[in-house]
Scaffold this motif. Structure first.
Motif, PDB file in Angstrom:
ATOM      1  N   PHE A  65       0.832  -1.202   0.000  1.00 30.25           N
ATOM      2  CA  PHE A  65       0.000   0.000   0.000  1.00 30.25           C
ATOM      3  C   PHE A  65       0.867   1.253   0.000  1.00 30.25           C
ATOM      4  CE2 PHE A  65      -2.597   3.239   2.256  1.00 30.25           C
ATOM      5  CZ  PHE A  65      -3.552   3.423   1.255  1.00 30.25           C
ATOM      6  N   VAL A  66       1.963   1.240   0.756  1.00 30.04           N
ATOM      7  CA  VAL A  66       2.889   2.381   0.763  1.00 30.04           C
ATOM      8  C   VAL A  66       3.443   2.613  -0.642  1.00 30.04           C
ATOM      9  CG1 VAL A  66       5.116   3.246   1.619  1.00 30.04           C
ATOM     10  CG2 VAL A  66       3.469   2.225   3.213  1.00 30.04           C
ATOM     11  N   HIS A  67       3.748   1.545  -1.361  1.00 35.16           N
ATOM     12  CA  HIS A  67       4.216   1.678  -2.752  1.00 35.16           C
ATOM     13  C   HIS A  67       3.123   2.289  -3.633  1.00 35.16           C
ATOM     14  CE1 HIS A  67       8.038  -0.243  -2.088  1.00 35.16           C
ATOM     15  NE2 HIS A  67       7.454  -1.322  -1.608  1.00 35.16           N
ATOM     16  N   GLN A  68       1.867   1.880  -3.410  1.00 38.36           N
ATOM     17  CA  GLN A  68       0.754   2.469  -4.160  1.00 38.36           C
ATOM     18  C   GLN A  68       0.640   3.968  -3.869  1.00 38.36           C
ATOM     19  OE1 GLN A  68      -2.386  -0.259  -2.725  1.00 38.36           O
ATOM     20  NE2 GLN A  68      -2.860  -0.621  -4.883  1.00 38.36           N
ATOM     21  N   VAL A  69       0.765   4.329  -2.604  1.00 36.23           N
ATOM     22  CA  VAL A  69       0.672   5.742  -2.217  1.00 36.23           C
ATOM     23  C   VAL A  69       1.824   6.529  -2.826  1.00 36.23           C
ATOM     24  CG1 VAL A  69       0.768   7.354  -0.261  1.00 36.23           C
ATOM     25  CG2 VAL A  69      -0.678   5.312  -0.127  1.00 36.23           C
ATOM     26  N   ASP A  70       3.012   5.939  -2.849  1.00 33.02           N
ATOM     27  CA  ASP A  70       4.167   6.604  -3.450  1.00 33.02           C
ATOM     28  C   ASP A  70       3.900   6.895  -4.930  1.00 33.02           C
ATOM     29  OD1 ASP A  70       6.815   7.653  -3.554  1.00 33.02           O
ATOM     30  OD2 ASP A  70       7.538   5.737  -4.334  1.00 33.02           O
ATOM     31  N   ALA A  71       3.424   5.900  -5.664  1.00 36.32           N
ATOM     32  CA  ALA A  71       3.110   6.103  -7.090  1.00 36.32           C
ATOM     33  C   ALA A  71       1.998   7.144  -7.245  1.00 36.32           C
ATOM     34  CB  ALA A  71       2.695   4.781  -7.732  1.00 36.32           C
ATOM     35  N   PHE A  72       1.025   7.107  -6.368  1.00 33.46           N
ATOM     36  CA  PHE A  72      -0.070   8.076  -6.361  1.00 33.46           C
ATOM     37  C   PHE A  72       0.487   9.494  -6.206  1.00 33.46           C
ATOM     38  CE2 PHE A  72      -2.764  10.759  -3.758  1.00 33.46           C
ATOM     39  CZ  PHE A  72      -4.012  10.670  -4.342  1.00 33.46           C
ATOM     40  N   VAL A 116       3.588  10.660  -6.688  1.00 30.43           N
ATOM     41  CA  VAL A 116       4.409  11.045  -7.838  1.00 30.43           C
ATOM     42  C   VAL A 116       3.511  11.505  -8.984  1.00 30.43           C
ATOM     43  CG1 VAL A 116       5.950  10.154  -9.636  1.00 30.43           C
ATOM     44  CG2 VAL A 116       6.399   9.617  -7.231  1.00 30.43           C
ATOM     45  N   TYR A 117       2.500  10.710  -9.304  1.00 26.80           N
ATOM     46  CA  TYR A 117       1.610  11.038 -10.413  1.00 26.80           C
ATOM     47  C   TYR A 117       0.850  12.347 -10.171  1.00 26.80           C
ATOM     48  CZ  TYR A 117      -2.223  10.951 -13.693  1.00 26.80           C
ATOM     49  OH  TYR A 117      -3.115  11.306 -14.663  1.00 26.80           O
ATOM     50  N   TRP A 118       0.176  12.463  -9.033  1.00 23.58           N
ATOM     51  CA  TRP A 118      -0.674  13.635  -8.804  1.00 23.58           C
ATOM     52  C   TRP A 118       0.125  14.913  -8.579  1.00 23.58           C
ATOM     53  CZ3 TRP A 118      -5.222  13.881 -10.658  1.00 23.58           C
ATOM     54  CH2 TRP A 118      -5.923  12.715 -10.876  1.00 23.58           C
ATOM     55  N   LYS A 161       2.883  15.575 -10.238  1.00 22.76           N
ATOM     56  CA  LYS A 161       3.208  15.971 -11.613  1.00 22.76           C
ATOM     57  C   LYS A 161       2.014  16.656 -12.267  1.00 22.76           C
ATOM     58  CE  LYS A 161       6.802  12.626 -12.646  1.00 22.76           C
ATOM     59  NZ  LYS A 161       7.182  11.449 -13.416  1.00 22.76           N
ATOM     60  N   VAL A 162       0.832  16.126 -12.041  1.00 21.48           N
ATOM     61  CA  VAL A 162      -0.378  16.738 -12.585  1.00 21.48           C
ATOM     62  C   VAL A 162      -0.541  18.148 -12.023  1.00 21.48           C
ATOM     63  CG1 VAL A 162      -2.914  16.625 -12.570  1.00 21.48           C
ATOM     64  CG2 VAL A 162      -1.566  14.566 -13.042  1.00 21.48           C
ATOM     65  N   MET A 163      -0.348  18.300 -10.709  1.00 22.83           N
ATOM     66  CA  MET A 163      -0.490  19.610 -10.075  1.00 22.83           C
ATOM     67  C   MET A 163       0.541  20.598 -10.623  1.00 22.83           C
ATOM     68  SD  MET A 163      -0.488  20.658  -6.046  1.00 22.83           S
ATOM     69  CE  MET A 163       1.270  20.923  -5.855  1.00 22.83           C
ATOM     70  N   LEU A 164       1.781  20.159 -10.758  1.00 21.99           N
ATOM     71  CA  LEU A 164       2.825  21.042 -11.283  1.00 21.99           C
ATOM     72  C   LEU A 164       2.536  21.447 -12.726  1.00 21.99           C
ATOM     73  CD1 LEU A 164       6.040  19.400  -9.809  1.00 21.99           C
ATOM     74  CD2 LEU A 164       5.030  21.602  -9.158  1.00 21.99           C
TER      75      LEU A 164
END
Length: 144
Positions: A120-127, A129-131, A133-136
């Motif tokens: 789950f921590v790995h899922q949150v990490d990917a989450f 990173v992705y979001w 980048k979207v915000m930036l």
């Protein structure tokens, strides 16, 4: 200096809320995490925010009493002031009907919650990173 990345977590299971918050803060202590245990509390908070401190993304459990995650998603997408906030549906359900329903209601993503905290921590990490980048990308579009 940029502001913290703001995540709003909604889950009626208090243990899951605590574990998810721990996962976010373990990865990045600067993330701002606001939690709610019910859909109605979430909607009340968002309406009271008056466009200030709205989350960058909402992580929404599907199976909740009174207002399900789908009910909350419908309210969010029907509200012109809130409809553009990305909503990630989070569930242990991998039922294709739930996934299809979430996307047909304009959820931004559907995340099947891992049963292992480490995964789950790995899922949150990917989450994150992705979001981020979207915000930036969104911020740079607004300044261009």
């Amino acid at each position: 200096m940029t502001r913290p990345f703001r995540v709003l977590l909604v889950d009626d299971n208090v243990t899951d809320l605590l574990l998810a918050t721990e996962a976010f803060l373990e990865l990045d202590a600067t993330v701002s995490v606001v939690t709610f245990a019910s859909g109605q509390e979430t909607l009340d908070y968002l309406h009271a925010s008056a466009h200030e401190n709205l989350p960058d993304v909402i992580v929404l459990d599907i199976n909740m009493p009174v207002l399900s995650g789908f009910d909350v998603l419908r309210h969010l997408k029907d509200d012109p002031d809130l409809q553009l906030i990305p909503v990630v549906m989070l569930s242990t359900s991998d039922y294709l009907g739930d996934v299809s329903r979430a996307y047909s209601m304009h959820a931004s993503s559907y995340l099947i919650k891992s049963r292992s905290f480490t995964e789950f921590v790995h899922q949150v990490d990917a989450f994150l990173v992705y979001w981020r980048k979207v915000m930036l990308a969104h911020q740079s579009d607004q300044t261009s």
